[in-house]
Design an enzyme around this catalytic site. Structure first.
Site, PDB file in Angstrom:
ATOM      1  N   SER A  52       0.824  -1.212   0.000  1.00 27.09           N
ATOM      2  CA  SER A  52       0.000   0.000   0.000  1.00 27.09           C
ATOM      3  C   SER A  52       0.858   1.262   0.000  1.00 27.09           C
ATOM      4  O   SER A  52       2.007   1.259   0.440  1.00 27.09           O
ATOM      5  CB  SER A  52      -0.903   0.009   1.228  1.00 27.09           C
ATOM      6  OG  SER A  52      -1.693  -1.151   1.277  1.00 27.09           O
TER       7      SER A  52
HETATM    8  N1  SAH Z   1      -0.119  -4.654   4.079  1.00 32.04           N
HETATM    9  C1  SAH Z   1       0.332  -5.319   2.878  1.00 32.04           C
HETATM   10  C2  SAH Z   1      -0.756  -5.253   1.844  1.00 32.04           C
HETATM   11  C3  SAH Z   1      -0.665  -6.304   0.836  1.00 32.04           C
HETATM   12  S1  SAH Z   1      -2.007  -6.302  -0.332  1.00 32.04           S
HETATM   13  C4  SAH Z   1       1.578  -4.595   2.379  1.00 32.04           C
HETATM   14  O1  SAH Z   1       1.705  -3.396   2.624  1.00 32.04           O
HETATM   15  O2  SAH Z   1       2.414  -5.213   1.733  1.00 32.04           O
HETATM   16  C5  SAH Z   1      -3.204  -7.309   0.470  1.00 32.04           C
HETATM   17  C6  SAH Z   1      -2.804  -8.728   0.779  1.00 32.04           C
HETATM   18  O3  SAH Z   1      -3.964  -9.394   1.278  1.00 32.04           O
HETATM   19  C7  SAH Z   1      -2.336  -9.544  -0.418  1.00 32.04           C
HETATM   20  O4  SAH Z   1      -1.064 -10.048  -0.153  1.00 32.04           O
HETATM   21  C8  SAH Z   1      -3.376 -10.651  -0.533  1.00 32.04           C
HETATM   22  O5  SAH Z   1      -2.857 -11.884  -0.974  1.00 32.04           O
HETATM   23  C9  SAH Z   1      -3.890 -10.745   0.890  1.00 32.04           C
HETATM   24  N2  SAH Z   1      -5.205 -11.355   1.058  1.00 32.04           N
HETATM   25  C10 SAH Z   1      -6.320 -11.217   0.297  1.00 32.04           C
HETATM   26  N3  SAH Z   1      -7.339 -11.938   0.802  1.00 32.04           N
HETATM   27  C11 SAH Z   1      -6.858 -12.567   1.928  1.00 32.04           C
HETATM   28  C12 SAH Z   1      -7.419 -13.446   2.894  1.00 32.04           C
HETATM   29  N4  SAH Z   1      -8.694 -13.873   2.842  1.00 32.04           N
HETATM   30  N5  SAH Z   1      -6.628 -13.883   3.906  1.00 32.04           N
HETATM   31  C13 SAH Z   1      -5.325 -13.482   3.994  1.00 32.04           C
HETATM   32  N6  SAH Z   1      -4.744 -12.655   3.107  1.00 32.04           N
HETATM   33  C14 SAH Z   1      -5.495 -12.193   2.094  1.00 32.04           C
END
Ligand code: SAH
Length: 206
Positions: A52
């Site tokens: 993000s």
């Molecule tokens: N805070 C992270 C954001 C990553 S984007 C950063 O700054 O890097 C969001 C993430 O949520 C992705 O890696 C995606 O695979 C994960 N995600 C989506 N649905 C999910 C679920 N049901 N359980 C766990 N992770 C999930």
């Protein structure tokens, strides 16, 4: 990054700003993008996911009102960047990521950085982590179609849940607080996240 993107937009919690100064964001993005790691936008981290925008991470963590004593659940570990910040700002961090390759990469870097108060597991985070509940703070970093009741149920008294809710192109950031009188819900404004995919999120992978 901290001064122009986070402080200038109204986030002033000194502990939070210090954590952002301390955690090296470039270590959480791939080498080819490291020169953009401190820019004012999200970046790809592989598998169609993104790290993000720094300000969005700051806004969400600020909304959790952490003091350093909290047990925190993070859903969507992704790169592990936000996880490292939470490890600086809370006491015990539990984080769930559904994509194994991302989880493994995050675990490796968090271990290398010495964040021993973090436990990452692979799975569908929309179920929460019942064995570790209740949590003082729950942070969901992917967009949900609605607020999963099961996550509200894992909040401690006074606990805060921060989650983006909306359709697949735009969401609103909500904070749900568990009070003695019931749940209080606030809308913190518009945002855009990748989809929360799972049993209590989006059921399809598109
Ligand atoms: N805070 C992270 C954001 C990553 S984007 C950063 O700054 O890097 C969001 C993430 O949520 C992705 O890696 C995606 O695979 C994960 N995600 C989506 N649905 C999910 C679920 N049901 N359980 C766990 N992770 C999930």
């Amino acid at each position: 990054m901290v001064k122009d993107q986070i402080e200038a937009r109204g986030i002033h919690d000194p502990r939070l700003l210090e954590a952002f100064r301390k955690v090296p964001r470039h270590l959480f993005v791939e080498e080819a993008l490291q020169n953009q790691a401190y820019e004012d936008y999200p970046l790809p981290i592989g598998d169609g996911q993104t790290i993000s925008q720094p300000y969005m991470v700051a806004l969400m963590i600020d909304a959790l009102q952490l003091t350093g004593k909290e047990k925190i659940l993070e859903i969507g570990t992704g790169s592990g960047y936000q996880t490292a910040l939470l490890a600086e700002l809370g006491e015990e961090i539990y984080s769930i990521e559904r994509i194994p390759s991302l989880a493994h990469r995050a675990i490796t870097i968090l271990n290398r950085m010495g964040y021993y108060n973090v436990t990452v597991k692979i799975g569908d985070g929309t179920f929460g982590w019942p064995e570790k509940a209740p949590f003082d703070a729950i942070i969901v970093s992917a967009g949900a179609p609605d607020i999963p009741e099961i996550l509200k149920g894992q909040l401690a008294e006074g606990g805060r849940l921060v989650i983006p809710v909306g359709n697949s192109s735009v969401q609103n950031l909500f904070r749900v607080t568990r009070t003695p009188e019931g749940f209080k819900t606030e809308n913190l404004g518009a945002c855009t996240f990748v989809k929360l995919i799972g049993r209590y999120g989006w059921r399809n992978h598109a």
